[in-house]
Structures are given as C-alpha cells and as structure tokens.
Design a protein around this motif. Structure first.
Motif, short mmCIF file in Angstrom:
data_model
loop_
_atom_site.label_atom_id
_atom_site.label_comp_id
_atom_site.label_asym_id
_atom_site.label_seq_id
_atom_site.Cartn_x
_atom_site.Cartn_y
_atom_site.Cartn_z
N UNK A 151 0.87 -1.17 0.00
CA UNK A 151 0.00 0.00 0.00
C UNK A 151 0.91 1.22 0.00
N UNK A 152 0.60 2.16 -0.89
CA UNK A 152 1.32 3.43 -0.95
C UNK A 152 0.24 4.49 -0.98
N UNK A 153 0.05 5.15 0.15
CA UNK A 153 -1.11 6.02 0.29
C UNK A 153 -0.78 7.28 1.07
N UNK A 154 -1.58 8.30 0.82
CA UNK A 154 -1.47 9.52 1.61
C UNK A 154 -2.36 9.44 2.85
N UNK A 155 -3.08 8.32 2.98
CA UNK A 155 -3.93 8.11 4.15
C UNK A 155 -3.06 8.10 5.40
N UNK A 156 -3.45 8.88 6.37
CA UNK A 156 -2.70 8.92 7.63
C UNK A 156 -3.52 8.37 8.79
N UNK A 157 -4.69 7.85 8.47
CA UNK A 157 -5.54 7.27 9.49
C UNK A 157 -4.93 5.95 9.96
N UNK A 158 -4.65 5.87 11.24
CA UNK A 158 -4.04 4.67 11.81
C UNK A 158 -4.86 3.42 11.50
N UNK A 159 -6.17 3.56 11.42
CA UNK A 159 -7.04 2.41 11.10
C UNK A 159 -6.71 1.85 9.72
N UNK B 269 13.44 7.01 -2.53
CA UNK B 269 14.56 6.09 -2.78
C UNK B 269 14.75 5.17 -1.57
N UNK B 270 14.58 5.73 -0.38
CA UNK B 270 14.73 4.93 0.85
C UNK B 270 13.71 3.81 0.90
N UNK B 271 12.49 4.08 0.49
CA UNK B 271 11.46 3.02 0.48
C UNK B 271 11.87 1.92 -0.50
N UNK B 272 12.33 2.31 -1.68
CA UNK B 272 12.76 1.30 -2.66
C UNK B 272 13.92 0.46 -2.12
N UNK B 273 14.87 1.10 -1.48
CA UNK B 273 16.00 0.36 -0.91
C UNK B 273 15.52 -0.60 0.18
N UNK B 274 14.62 -0.13 1.03
CA UNK B 274 14.06 -1.00 2.08
C UNK B 274 13.37 -2.21 1.46
N UNK B 275 12.55 -1.98 0.46
CA UNK B 275 11.82 -3.08 -0.20
C UNK B 275 12.80 -4.08 -0.80
#
Length: 136
Positions: free
Chosen positions: A94-102, A123-129
């Motif tokens: 999931x890659x979202x701008x949603x910030x709702x913890x739910x 870039x950090x997300x891609x490296x993590x993945x």
C-alpha cells in the motif's frame, strides 16, 4: 542487484504515478513500470496476465487506498481471486497519503499486503523493499 522485471502502480493521481515511475526508473529498480489510474483497469490487466501469460505478472504492485470507483480495499478483495501460484510471487504494498491509523492497521491485517508506506515514494522506500523482500 539486478532490477525487478515489472512494477505496477495503481493510483488515481496521474502526477503521483509520474513521480513514482521516475524514481523507479532512475534507481534502476525495475525494467518495466506500468501505471493505472483506475483499479478496475489494473485488475483486468492482472487477470489477463495471470490467466494468459503468468510470466508477465508483476513482481511488485504499489496500491493506493482512496480512489474513485474501486478503492484499494475492493481491489484486494478481487486480487485474492487470482490464482495463488501467480500472486504468491508478487509483493503488494500500500502506498497512500492516508494517515488514518485504522487504514495502516487494516492494510497490515491483509495477508496479501507486505507493508504500508506513506506517500511520496522515496529512494529509501525502494532500498528498504529491495533489502527486505528481494535479496536472496
């Protein structure tokens, strides 16, 4: 490490898709990036690949939650119906701008969803993945 073969982006925001494509290509993260602004169209593409040519099924999918028509949750419900032998080789994030913890908790409760990331893609997300999901 060599790039992934194919990444699919599913987000109704054309600008976000453009930015994500640019980052993925600039980082040599994937050989091919395919974007969909409509979850129904993405699902049709994935169904076709799963049934007609599983070899072209993506290695990774980035999915937004809030989209008109079919949202991310409905997409996941339909994605589950695809053949397991094909989907098990694909990482769905999931890659979202949603910030709702739910939303974050709900995303992580779906077996198909490997992780939740907040926009924008980095870039950090891609490296993590790559390190967590694609290093042998």
């Amino acid at each position: 490490m060599s790039p992934l073969r194919k990444v699919v982006l599913i987000d109704d925001d054309e600008v976000n898709n453009f930015v994500c494509e640019s980052i993925i290509k600039n980082e040599n993260f994937a050989e091919e990036v395919v974007s969909f602004q409509c979850a129904e169209e993405a699902l049709a593409h994935l169904r076709s690949a799963a049934h007609n040519s599983p070899v072209v099924f993506p290695d990774l999918i980035f999915l937004d939650i809030n989209m008109p028509g079919m949202d991310g949750w409905s997409f996941i419900d339909e994605y589950r119906k695809l053949p397991g032998e094909v989907t098990k080789r694909c990482c769905l994030f999931m890659l979202s701008s949603a910030v709702d913890r739910k939303d974050i908790i709900c995303a992580k409760s779906h077996e198909e969803v490997k992780d939740f990331f907040s926009k924008p893609l980095s870039i950090e997300i891609l490296h993590f993945i790559r390190e967590e999901f694609f290093v042998n």
